[in-house]
Design a protein around this motif. Structure first.
Motif, mmCIF file in Angstrom:
data_model
loop_
_atom_site.group_PDB
_atom_site.id
_atom_site.type_symbol
_atom_site.label_atom_id
_atom_site.label_comp_id
_atom_site.label_asym_id
_atom_site.label_seq_id
_atom_site.Cartn_x
_atom_site.Cartn_y
_atom_site.Cartn_z
ATOM 1 N N PRO A 98 0.835 -1.194 0.000
ATOM 2 C CA PRO A 98 0.000 0.000 0.000
ATOM 3 C C PRO A 98 0.874 1.250 0.000
ATOM 4 C CG PRO A 98 0.262 -0.766 2.229
ATOM 5 C CD PRO A 98 1.002 -1.758 1.355
ATOM 6 N N PRO A 99 0.292 2.409 -0.264
ATOM 7 C CA PRO A 99 1.045 3.644 -0.024
ATOM 8 C C PRO A 99 1.346 3.760 1.469
ATOM 9 C CG PRO A 99 -1.278 4.115 -0.445
ATOM 10 C CD PRO A 99 -1.066 2.661 -0.751
ATOM 11 N N LEU A 100 2.283 4.613 1.817
ATOM 12 C CA LEU A 100 2.667 4.742 3.223
ATOM 13 C C LEU A 100 1.449 5.069 4.076
ATOM 14 C CD1 LEU A 100 4.793 4.790 5.431
ATOM 15 C CD2 LEU A 100 5.229 7.187 4.868
ATOM 16 N N THR A 101 1.159 4.170 4.994
ATOM 17 C CA THR A 101 -0.006 4.291 5.866
ATOM 18 C C THR A 101 0.418 3.868 7.265
ATOM 19 O OG1 THR A 101 -1.366 3.597 3.975
ATOM 20 C CG2 THR A 101 -2.446 3.634 6.126
ATOM 21 N N ARG A 102 -0.186 4.454 8.277
ATOM 22 C CA ARG A 102 0.113 4.118 9.661
ATOM 23 C C ARG A 102 -1.055 3.368 10.299
ATOM 24 N NH1 ARG A 102 5.481 4.580 10.002
ATOM 25 N NH2 ARG A 102 6.169 6.451 8.898
ATOM 26 N N THR A 103 -0.733 2.426 11.180
ATOM 27 C CA THR A 103 -1.772 1.733 11.943
ATOM 28 C C THR A 103 -2.296 2.662 13.034
ATOM 29 O OG1 THR A 103 -0.314 0.841 13.659
ATOM 30 C CG2 THR A 103 -0.491 -0.416 11.595
ATOM 31 N N PHE A 107 2.365 2.396 13.632
ATOM 32 C CA PHE A 107 3.323 1.554 12.919
ATOM 33 C C PHE A 107 3.080 1.635 11.413
ATOM 34 C CE2 PHE A 107 2.371 -1.021 16.892
ATOM 35 C CZ PHE A 107 3.435 -0.495 17.613
ATOM 36 N N GLU A 108 4.138 1.447 10.633
ATOM 37 C CA GLU A 108 3.955 1.296 9.185
ATOM 38 C C GLU A 108 2.992 0.136 8.963
ATOM 39 O OE1 GLU A 108 4.117 -0.490 5.518
ATOM 40 O OE2 GLU A 108 5.445 -1.393 7.020
ATOM 41 N N LEU A 109 2.029 0.306 8.059
ATOM 42 C CA LEU A 109 0.896 -0.606 7.967
ATOM 43 C C LEU A 109 1.297 -2.058 7.738
ATOM 44 C CD1 LEU A 109 -2.190 -0.907 7.921
ATOM 45 C CD2 LEU A 109 -2.098 -0.500 5.456
ATOM 46 N N GLN A 110 2.260 -2.311 6.845
ATOM 47 C CA GLN A 110 2.618 -3.703 6.540
ATOM 48 C C GLN A 110 3.330 -4.374 7.710
ATOM 49 O OE1 GLN A 110 3.455 -4.332 2.025
ATOM 50 N NE2 GLN A 110 4.331 -2.327 2.526
ATOM 51 N N ASP A 147 15.532 -3.688 9.445
ATOM 52 C CA ASP A 147 16.251 -2.454 9.767
ATOM 53 C C ASP A 147 15.814 -1.998 11.150
ATOM 54 O OD1 ASP A 147 17.290 0.088 10.044
ATOM 55 O OD2 ASP A 147 16.903 0.668 7.968
ATOM 56 N N PHE A 148 16.571 -2.410 12.173
ATOM 57 C CA PHE A 148 16.175 -2.081 13.536
ATOM 58 C C PHE A 148 16.242 -0.580 13.809
ATOM 59 C CE2 PHE A 148 17.264 -6.608 14.169
ATOM 60 C CZ PHE A 148 16.091 -7.024 14.795
ATOM 61 N N ASN A 152 9.777 1.147 11.164
ATOM 62 C CA ASN A 152 8.487 1.698 10.764
ATOM 63 C C ASN A 152 8.593 2.807 9.725
ATOM 64 O OD1 ASN A 152 6.304 0.281 12.267
ATOM 65 N ND2 ASN A 152 7.621 0.826 13.994
ATOM 66 N N TRP A 153 9.730 2.866 9.019
ATOM 67 C CA TRP A 153 9.889 3.760 7.878
ATOM 68 C C TRP A 153 9.544 5.198 8.250
ATOM 69 C CZ3 TRP A 153 11.847 1.715 3.327
ATOM 70 C CH2 TRP A 153 11.941 0.296 3.303
ATOM 71 N N GLU A 154 10.191 5.675 9.299
ATOM 72 C CA GLU A 154 9.969 7.040 9.753
ATOM 73 C C GLU A 154 11.076 7.989 9.291
ATOM 74 O OE1 GLU A 154 7.623 6.150 13.916
ATOM 75 O OE2 GLU A 154 9.773 5.697 13.804
ATOM 76 N N ARG A 155 12.250 7.436 8.914
ATOM 77 C CA ARG A 155 13.372 8.274 8.503
ATOM 78 C C ARG A 155 13.790 8.037 7.054
ATOM 79 N NH1 ARG A 155 13.913 7.199 13.764
ATOM 80 N NH2 ARG A 155 14.900 5.176 13.497
ATOM 81 N N ARG A 156 13.750 6.805 6.592
ATOM 82 C CA ARG A 156 14.162 6.521 5.215
ATOM 83 C C ARG A 156 12.989 6.691 4.255
ATOM 84 N NH1 ARG A 156 14.278 -0.103 5.525
ATOM 85 N NH2 ARG A 156 12.981 -0.220 7.404
ATOM 86 N N ALA A 157 13.308 6.846 2.991
ATOM 87 C CA ALA A 157 12.266 6.964 1.971
ATOM 88 C C ALA A 157 11.479 5.660 1.906
ATOM 89 C CB ALA A 157 12.892 7.274 0.619
ATOM 90 N N TYR A 158 10.171 5.757 1.940
ATOM 91 C CA TYR A 158 9.321 4.576 1.970
ATOM 92 C C TYR A 158 9.317 3.867 0.629
ATOM 93 C CZ TYR A 158 5.095 1.709 2.433
ATOM 94 O OH TYR A 158 4.208 0.660 2.461
ATOM 95 N N ARG A 159 9.576 2.553 0.680
ATOM 96 C CA ARG A 159 9.511 1.701 -0.505
ATOM 97 C C ARG A 159 8.534 0.568 -0.210
ATOM 98 N NH1 ARG A 159 14.626 -0.801 -1.653
ATOM 99 N NH2 ARG A 159 15.185 -0.484 0.546
#
Length: 286
Positions: A98-103, A107-110, A147-148, A152-159
């Motif tokens: 999905p596009p970047l989404t938060r629970t 948390f990153e959705l996936q 990536d500990f 949750n993809w808060e700093r790097r570009a979301y892929r």
């Protein structure tokens, strides 16, 4: 060559199965077989209406209960309400690219749905589980990295695909560490994993997502049906297999074919990473 079909699933009368994400795809296909074989099947679904529609296609004892794996409060409520013993928990539900989404918990959705939601659910239900925990992963785990520093993809570009692969690698590391802990505790319960190969499920349907549309276009001609994609899950759930085993299609590149025990990447066998992921997951879901 190993052969295993739905007809090879034995009578399951008197056993209770919980299947997450059982309103569609391989979850629904697996639940339908389990119910037909005499099991009591709890369809743990985010949308009870869709769960009821799926239940109407099944024969046997089927119950629908609401569970949103992207909301830890919902996970806790589901576990609190399910007080009876569970023979087998099948952690099947998932989201893909999905596009970047938060629970609900940020948390990153996936990662939050595919791994953390199931991690929390399993641990909450574990005192009542009598036989097995089956977690559905993916061949996509092979490109995954844990990536500990930024789970949750808060700093790097979301892929999206990299995030999906991370969550599927986490599924296998979770299974390994769960089995280690069960063995250490002398529990008769075993943890197993499965993947469907290329299955034409809702995960591959685009719904306006460019990456998903591309995946559907490339993969669908080679994909197998939901029913075939569910066979590795059923194999892992009912066959006499060892703990921490991994079932998948036995055909070319594990894309399709009769299920059998298959290998996994070296990253999925890293016990140190598995233990660290467990500790981090426990902290995130407490």
């Amino acid at each position: 060559m190993t052969t295993f079909t739905a007809s090879d699933v034995p009578s399951l009368t008197g056993r209770t199965f919980v299947v997450t994400g059982a309103n569609s795809g391989i979850g629904r296909a697996a639940a339908r077989v389990l119910a037909a074989k005499g099991a009591r099947v709890v369809l743990a679904v985010r949308d009870p209406g869709k769960g009821a529609a799926a239940a109407a296609t099944m024969t046997g004892e089927v119950e629908v209960r609401q569970l949103d794996l992207a909301d830890l409060a919902s996970v806790r409520e589901f576990a609190d309400d399910l007080t009876e013993p569970v023979d087998v928990l099948i952690n099947n539900a998932g989201v893909m690219v999905p596009p970047l989404t938060r629970t609900a918990d940020g948390f990153e959705l996936q990662f939050g749905t595919n791994h953390l939601g199931h991690f929390a659910l399993t641990n909450l239900l574990l005192p009542r589980i009598r036989r097995r925990v089956v977690t559905v992963s993916s061949n996509g785990h092979r490109s995954g990295e844990i990536d500990f520093g930024d789970l949750n993809w808060e700093r790097r570009a979301y892929r999206p695909m990299a995030a999906y692969a991370q969550s599927k690698l986490a599924n296998l590391l979770f299974t390994s560490e769960l089995q280690r802990r069960l063995t250490q505790a002398g529990s008769p319960v075993i943890a197993t994993a499965a993947h469907p190969g290329l299955a034409a499920t809702n995960l591959m349907r685009p719904e306006g997502r460019p990456l998903a549309r591309l995946a559907e276009k490339v993969m669908t001609p080679f994909a197998q049906s939901d029913d075939a994609g569910a066979l590795p899950t059923l194999f892992a759930a009912v066959r006499d297999v060892p703990g921490d085993s991994y079932a998948g299609p036995g055909g070319l590149l594990q894309g399709r074919g009769a299920p059998e025990l298959v290998g996994r990447s070296a990253k999925a066998r890293d016990t140190a990473v598995a233990r660290r992921l467990w500790d981090v997951s426990a902290e995130l879901t407490q």
